[in-house]
Design a protein around this motif. Structure first.
Motif, PDB file in Angstrom:
ATOM      1  N   CYS A   4       5.842  26.377  19.126  1.00 11.88           N
ATOM      2  CA  CYS A   4       5.024  26.161  17.955  1.00 11.88           C
ATOM      3  C   CYS A   4       4.052  25.097  17.664  1.00 11.88           C
ATOM      4  O   CYS A   4       3.289  25.249  16.660  1.00 11.88           O
ATOM      5  N   GLU A   5       3.895  24.360  18.487  1.00 12.21           N
ATOM      6  CA  GLU A   5       3.208  23.076  18.691  1.00 12.21           C
ATOM      7  C   GLU A   5       3.408  22.291  17.406  1.00 12.21           C
ATOM      8  O   GLU A   5       2.532  21.998  16.749  1.00 12.21           O
ATOM      9  N   SER A   6       4.680  22.054  16.899  1.00 16.10           N
ATOM     10  CA  SER A   6       5.005  21.381  15.754  1.00 16.10           C
ATOM     11  C   SER A   6       5.889  20.258  16.024  1.00 16.10           C
ATOM     12  O   SER A   6       6.711  20.194  16.875  1.00 16.10           O
ATOM     13  N   PHE A   7       5.606  19.237  15.156  1.00 17.81           N
ATOM     14  CA  PHE A   7       6.325  18.034  15.231  1.00 17.81           C
ATOM     15  C   PHE A   7       7.505  18.134  14.175  1.00 17.81           C
ATOM     16  O   PHE A   7       7.244  18.548  12.918  1.00 17.81           O
ATOM     17  N   TRP A   8       8.696  17.551  14.290  1.00  9.99           N
ATOM     18  CA  TRP A   8       9.818  17.730  13.323  1.00  9.99           C
ATOM     19  C   TRP A   8      10.603  16.492  13.038  1.00  9.99           C
ATOM     20  O   TRP A   8      10.747  15.780  14.110  1.00  9.99           O
ATOM     21  N   THR A   9      10.936  16.065  11.910  1.00 10.66           N
ATOM     22  CA  THR A   9      11.901  15.165  11.814  1.00 10.66           C
ATOM     23  C   THR A   9      13.305  15.594  12.034  1.00 10.66           C
ATOM     24  O   THR A   9      13.553  16.748  12.022  1.00 10.66           O
ATOM     25  N   ASP A  10      14.223  14.706  11.974  1.00 13.65           N
ATOM     26  CA  ASP A  10      15.819  14.889  12.095  1.00 13.65           C
ATOM     27  C   ASP A  10      16.120  15.782  10.967  1.00 13.65           C
ATOM     28  O   ASP A  10      16.747  16.677  10.968  1.00 13.65           O
ATOM     29  N   ARG A  11      15.703  15.416   9.746  1.00 10.94           N
ATOM     30  CA  ARG A  11      15.822  16.159   8.315  1.00 10.94           C
ATOM     31  C   ARG A  11      15.459  17.556   8.580  1.00 10.94           C
ATOM     32  O   ARG A  11      16.117  18.430   7.945  1.00 10.94           O
ATOM     33  N   GLN A  12      14.265  17.877   9.222  1.00  5.61           N
ATOM     34  CA  GLN A  12      13.534  19.042   9.015  1.00  5.61           C
ATOM     35  C   GLN A  12      14.267  20.086  10.212  1.00  5.61           C
ATOM     36  O   GLN A  12      14.186  21.539  10.100  1.00  5.61           O
ATOM     37  N   LEU A  13      15.073  19.719  11.197  1.00  8.91           N
ATOM     38  CA  LEU A  13      15.563  20.537  12.243  1.00  8.91           C
ATOM     39  C   LEU A  13      16.537  21.386  11.522  1.00  8.91           C
ATOM     40  O   LEU A  13      17.632  20.777  10.615  1.00  8.91           O
ATOM     41  N   HIS A  14      16.952  22.651  12.129  1.00 12.13           N
ATOM     42  CA  HIS A  14      17.881  23.394  11.593  1.00 12.13           C
ATOM     43  C   HIS A  14      18.812  23.610  13.015  1.00 12.13           C
ATOM     44  O   HIS A  14      18.591  24.287  13.857  1.00 12.13           O
ATOM     45  N   GLU A  15      19.887  22.886  12.720  1.00 12.15           N
ATOM     46  CA  GLU A  15      21.028  22.777  13.584  1.00 12.15           C
ATOM     47  C   GLU A  15      20.440  22.186  14.842  1.00 12.15           C
ATOM     48  O   GLU A  15      20.835  22.827  16.007  1.00 12.15           O
ATOM     49  N   GLY A  16      19.607  21.395  14.783  1.00 13.04           N
ATOM     50  CA  GLY A  16      19.067  20.527  15.978  1.00 13.04           C
ATOM     51  C   GLY A  16      18.029  21.560  16.711  1.00 13.04           C
ATOM     52  O   GLY A  16      17.806  21.181  17.949  1.00 13.04           O
ATOM     53  N   LYS A  17      17.561  22.555  16.017  1.00 16.48           N
ATOM     54  CA  LYS A  17      16.603  23.360  16.587  1.00 16.48           C
ATOM     55  C   LYS A  17      15.294  23.484  15.692  1.00 16.48           C
ATOM     56  O   LYS A  17      15.252  23.137  14.584  1.00 16.48           O
ATOM     57  N   CYS A  18      14.204  23.732  16.178  1.00 16.38           N
ATOM     58  CA  CYS A  18      13.074  24.068  15.507  1.00 16.38           C
ATOM     59  C   CYS A  18      13.352  25.089  14.332  1.00 16.38           C
ATOM     60  O   CYS A  18      13.503  26.179  14.615  1.00 16.38           O
ATOM     61  N   PRO A  19      12.896  24.635  12.862  1.00 19.61           N
ATOM     62  CA  PRO A  19      13.234  25.421  11.990  1.00 19.61           C
ATOM     63  C   PRO A  19      12.427  26.847  11.754  1.00 19.61           C
ATOM     64  O   PRO A  19      12.775  27.641  11.043  1.00 19.61           O
ATOM     65  N   ASP A  20      11.251  26.800  12.734  1.00 21.99           N
ATOM     66  CA  ASP A  20      10.339  27.755  12.669  1.00 21.99           C
ATOM     67  C   ASP A  20      10.906  29.173  13.628  1.00 21.99           C
ATOM     68  O   ASP A  20      10.885  29.998  13.048  1.00 21.99           O
ATOM     69  N   CYS A  21      11.080  28.601  14.803  1.00 24.89           N
ATOM     70  CA  CYS A  21      11.206  29.602  15.844  1.00 24.89           C
ATOM     71  C   CYS A  21      12.834  29.599  16.375  1.00 24.89           C
ATOM     72  O   CYS A  21      13.308  30.377  17.102  1.00 24.89           O
ATOM     73  N   GLY A  22      13.628  28.681  16.119  1.00 22.27           N
ATOM     74  CA  GLY A  22      15.077  28.498  16.462  1.00 22.27           C
ATOM     75  C   GLY A  22      15.163  28.089  18.184  1.00 22.27           C
ATOM     76  O   GLY A  22      16.280  28.097  18.439  1.00 22.27           O
ATOM     77  N   ARG A  23      13.847  27.609  18.602  1.00 24.38           N
ATOM     78  CA  ARG A  23      14.060  27.329  19.973  1.00 24.38           C
ATOM     79  C   ARG A  23      14.653  25.783  20.021  1.00 24.38           C
ATOM     80  O   ARG A  23      14.494  24.952  19.058  1.00 24.38           O
ATOM     81  N   GLN A  24      14.932  25.266  21.480  1.00 23.99           N
ATOM     82  CA  GLN A  24      15.368  24.046  21.606  1.00 23.99           C
ATOM     83  C   GLN A  24      13.919  23.011  21.127  1.00 23.99           C
ATOM     84  O   GLN A  24      12.687  23.516  21.452  1.00 23.99           O
ATOM     85  N   VAL A  25      14.013  21.937  20.938  1.00 27.12           N
ATOM     86  CA  VAL A  25      13.021  21.073  20.760  1.00 27.12           C
ATOM     87  C   VAL A  25      13.227  19.689  21.667  1.00 27.12           C
ATOM     88  O   VAL A  25      14.479  19.690  21.998  1.00 27.12           O
ATOM     89  N   GLN A  26      12.153  19.037  21.905  1.00 31.33           N
ATOM     90  CA  GLN A  26      12.242  17.884  22.981  1.00 31.33           C
ATOM     91  C   GLN A  26      11.941  16.737  22.146  1.00 31.33           C
ATOM     92  O   GLN A  26      11.206  16.710  21.105  1.00 31.33           O
ATOM     93  N   LYS A  27      12.855  15.539  22.528  1.00 27.47           N
ATOM     94  CA  LYS A  27      12.205  14.296  22.086  1.00 27.47           C
ATOM     95  C   LYS A  27      11.141  13.929  22.780  1.00 27.47           C
ATOM     96  O   LYS A  27      11.057  13.638  23.809  1.00 27.47           O
ATOM     97  N   THR A  28      10.186  13.543  21.969  1.00 31.87           N
ATOM     98  CA  THR A  28       8.937  12.922  22.459  1.00 31.87           C
ATOM     99  C   THR A  28       8.637  11.640  22.085  1.00 31.87           C
ATOM    100  O   THR A  28       8.821  11.253  20.944  1.00 31.87           O
ATOM    101  N   ARG A  29       8.081  10.797  22.913  1.00 36.85           N
ATOM    102  CA  ARG A  29       7.531   9.478  22.618  1.00 36.85           C
ATOM    103  C   ARG A  29       6.120   8.987  23.001  1.00 36.85           C
ATOM    104  O   ARG A  29       6.054   9.414  24.604  1.00 36.85           O
ATOM    105  N   GLU A  30       4.977   8.931  22.653  1.00 37.11           N
ATOM    106  CA  GLU A  30       3.737   8.766  23.145  1.00 37.11           C
ATOM    107  C   GLU A  30       2.754   8.081  22.203  1.00 37.11           C
ATOM    108  O   GLU A  30       3.211   8.019  20.926  1.00 37.11           O
ATOM    109  N   GLU A  31       1.941   7.396  22.792  1.00 34.74           N
ATOM    110  CA  GLU A  31       0.934   6.737  21.692  1.00 34.74           C
ATOM    111  C   GLU A  31       0.085   7.709  21.121  1.00 34.74           C
ATOM    112  O   GLU A  31      -0.427   8.828  21.711  1.00 34.74           O
ATOM    113  N   SER A  32      -0.136   7.810  19.805  1.00 38.78           N
ATOM    114  CA  SER A  32      -0.878   8.898  19.309  1.00 38.78           C
ATOM    115  C   SER A  32      -1.617   8.115  18.028  1.00 38.78           C
ATOM    116  O   SER A  32      -1.380   7.088  17.447  1.00 38.78           O
ATOM    117  N   TYR A  33      -2.516   8.936  17.452  1.00 39.01           N
ATOM    118  CA  TYR A  33      -3.309   8.404  16.444  1.00 39.01           C
ATOM    119  C   TYR A  33      -2.714   9.310  15.332  1.00 39.01           C
ATOM    120  O   TYR A  33      -2.132  10.488  15.574  1.00 39.01           O
TER     121      TYR A  33
END
Length: 646
Positions: free
Chosen positions: A130-159
């Motif tokens: 989905c090319e989407s970032f999500w907060t803990d609050r927005q996840l649905h049962e720990g998965k992407c609320p849009d497509c239901g797939r697994q999400v990955q913890k990401t950490r990187e420098e960004s604007y």
């Protein structure tokens, strides 16, 4: 000067897996654009493709091609589908177009210079599909609320874009402009789920991949998909370019049509960007529903894709356009099935409309030497028919203006039903039995005139949705171009006496539904579940159905590394057909990470994902024995990855 109207679809992700759902929004936008042109509007209709991002880069890498080469091929498929469907877009914007890239870079620079973009570090959940970032609050049962797939913890420098700065202003705008977000349920969802709980600043650049528009003042960063993709609606108009005449003429957009899964970006992210740029907001964002199959939303991973090219080749583009716009109230989810499509074609198109045209032209040829007879009015049935026809254009326009496309078509088909009933009531074949009876001949003349005029009106009113059918009707009735306008539909009786007709092929041949369904099962992905008698298995045994639940596939190991914090686990990246996945396996005592790379293994492909040492494992390797004497199970000769084992 005519009124202007600017309508857009979202720019589509280039995919080798186009399905009928992709056509839904674009056919709706095209129907609306055609209606506005019919009414005399100066229309700008935009569609295009969103071609950057981590997902594209990953797919291209898996296919062994450059990202640009990959998207070029996919875009050609989308353009071909639009051509087959008769889509009349005035422009096609690609996010890889130079005009788009230059404008987006200027937008990014401007937002940065005015302090609305700042550099920081992102840490959170990311859904690659989905090319989407999500907060803990927005996840649905720990998965992407849009497509239901697994999400990955990401950490990187960004604007980051200071979305929070504009949140209150956007809430006020939405409350002050009740028609800005439709349907109403989508507006409530945006307010209650995203804006009112508190809006966080948006990550607008990435450093973990390269396939994107570079940030001019920090080349290690590429712009994150939404600030890139959403800007297309103004980059296509020449915003910030030397020639911005179209931007000055058409912006703000009158209508953004989008699927409900991306309403959030078009009603929150996009308006806030526009506010920061000091630009007016689009007048309306309409989030339509999905076309669903029994298994849910169409998706390649679910095996329930319906190929629109196959359907268009078999039934014609107008039949598909009609079904998409008639079957489902626009804005709601609707079910697609081959049987529903074929039933609509037979009942509405072949029986109601096609048969009406064929009977009318045949009778004009038979009873009046192929020329439209005199419009003599004689009989109460005529007045009732004229009354319906006189109010119909207003009903259709009102429904189309309200984006109630299904209602517009329903009104037209009620009129078609009245025309068919008119034939039964007047019985032209009875009137024609005695050609010497002047009264009957005059009545027959009137009946056939009103049928022909009714079909002319129908042809104009269905033309936004069924343009090719409209032309075929007018060709058979001999109706000139000037009598196919909106102005002509408002004046009943425009068809001229003496106009020659010419019967053609059936515009919608009847279909043997049972046979056609059987044929479609062989060539499409829709499968009906088989029903069969089954014996109860003995306790402790497995049935063939139990075995079928396990999906075994070959997979190629692309990369492998020791899993940090474990002495026994390897973290493998494997390619299985058209996807890559991560698998964690406890074989480190028997196989080194280095020797695993390049191996073809067998995996349990449908094992529920599990988290091991903080890493989500999406499958299991097949092996025998125990460490340190484990032996992996694999093919005894070279086999492609993604092959089913069994």
């Amino acid at each position: 000067m005519p009124d202007k109207y600017y309508v857009t679809t979202p720019i589509y992700y280039p995919s080798d897996n186009l399905h009928i759902g992709h056509a839904y929004c674009t056919v709706a936008a095209d129907s609306i654009a055609r209606m506005k042109r019919l009414l005399g509007f100066d229309v700008m209709f935009l569609t295009g493709t969103d071609e950057h991002g981590q997902k594209i880069e990953k797919i291209a890498q898996e296919k062994g091609v450059a990202p640009q080469a990959y998207v070029d091929g996919m875009v050609a498929g989308i353009r071909n589908l639009w051509r087959m469907l008769g889509i009349t877009n005035d422009d096609f914007i690609r996010t890889t177009d130079e005009r788009h890239i230059k404008c987006v870079q200027k937008i990014f620079e401007r937002l940065y210079e005015q302090g609305d973009i700042y550099k920081s570090e992102y840490e959170g959940w990311y859904c690659t599909p989905c090319e989407s970032f999500w907060t803990d609050r927005q996840l649905h049962e720990g998965k992407c609320p849009d497509c239901g797939r697994q999400v990955q913890k990401t950490r990187e420098e960004s604007y980051f874009f200071r979305a929070s700065k504009y949140a209150d202003k956007l809430i006020g705008y939405i409350n002050d402009h009740p028609d800005f977000i439709e349907p109403e349920g989508r507006k409530k969802e945006m307010l209650n789920n995203f804006l009112l709980p508190g809006l966080e600043d948006l990550c607008v650049s990435r450093t973990s991949f390269k396939w994107g528009i570079p940030v001019t003042f920090d080349p290690g960063h590429v712009m994150y998909v939404w600030i890139d993709a959403l800007s297309n609606y103004i980059t296509a108009l020449g915003y910030l370019s030397e020639d911005d005449a179209k931007f000055k003429k058409y912006w703000p957009a009158d209508l953004h049509l989008v699927g409900k899964e991306i309403v959030r970006f078009h009603t929150i992210t996009w308006p806030i960007m526009l506010m920061a740029l000091g630009l007016p907001l689009p007048k309306k964002v309409f989030g339509h529903g999905w076309l669903l199959l029994q298994g849910g939303k169409m998706s390649k991973s679910k095996g329930n894709v319906v190929d629109p090219v196959i359907l268009i080749d078999r039934y014609g583009s107008d039949a598909i356009r009609y079904f998409l716009m008639r079957e489902v109230p626009f804005g709601s989810d609707g079910l697609f099935s081959n049987e529903a499509l074929l039933t609509r074609i037979n009942a509405d198109l072949a029986n109601d409309l096609g048969n009406l045209l064929a009977r009318t032209v045949t009778m004009v040829e038979k009873y009046f030497r192929g020329k439209i007879p005199s419009p003599v009015r004689a009989g109460g049935e005529d007045e009732e028919l004229i009354k319906i026809a006189s109010s119909l254009p207003g009903e259709v326009k009102q429904a189309m203006d309200g984006l109630r496309l299904s209602d517009a078509l329903t009104s037209v088909w009620q009129y078609i039903g009245a025309l068919n009933k008119y034939i039964d009531l007047t019985s032209p074949w009875v009137l024609a039995r005695d050609p010497e009876n002047r009264e009957n001949t005059a009545r027959l003349s009137a009946v056939l005139y009103h049928l022909a005029e009714g079909l002319r009106i129908v042809s104009i009113l269905i033309s936004p949705v069924m343009p090719r059918t409209a032309l075929k009707i007018r060709e058979q009735l001999g109706i000139p171009e000037e009598l196919g306008t909106w102005e002509s539909v408002l004046a009943y009786g425009a068809i001229q006496e003496g106009t020659p007709v010419q019967k053609g092929e059936a515009i919608f041949p009847r279909i043997d539904i049972e046979k056609e369904l059987a044929d479609l099962e062989k060539i499409t992905a829709i499968k009906q579940p088989e029903k069969e008698e089954k014996e109860m298995p003995a306790p402790g045994t497995a049935t063939i159905d139990d075995f079928k639940k396990i999906v075994l596939k070959t997979a190629k190991v692309l990369a492998c590394e020791n899993l940090t914090g474990s002495d026994n686990l390897l973290k493998l990246t494997v390619k299985c057909g058209g996807e890559t996945r991560t698998i964690v396996s406890g074989i480190r005592a028997s196989y080194s990470a280095q020797e695993m790379v390049g191996k073809t293994v067998v995996i349990v492909a449908n094992l529920a994902p599990a988290k091991l040492r903080g890493v989500t494992s999406e499958g299991m390797l097949l092996a025998v024995g125990d460490n340190p004497d484990i032996a992996l199970i694999g093919p005894d000769k070279e086999m492609p990855d993604g092959e089913t084992v069994g």
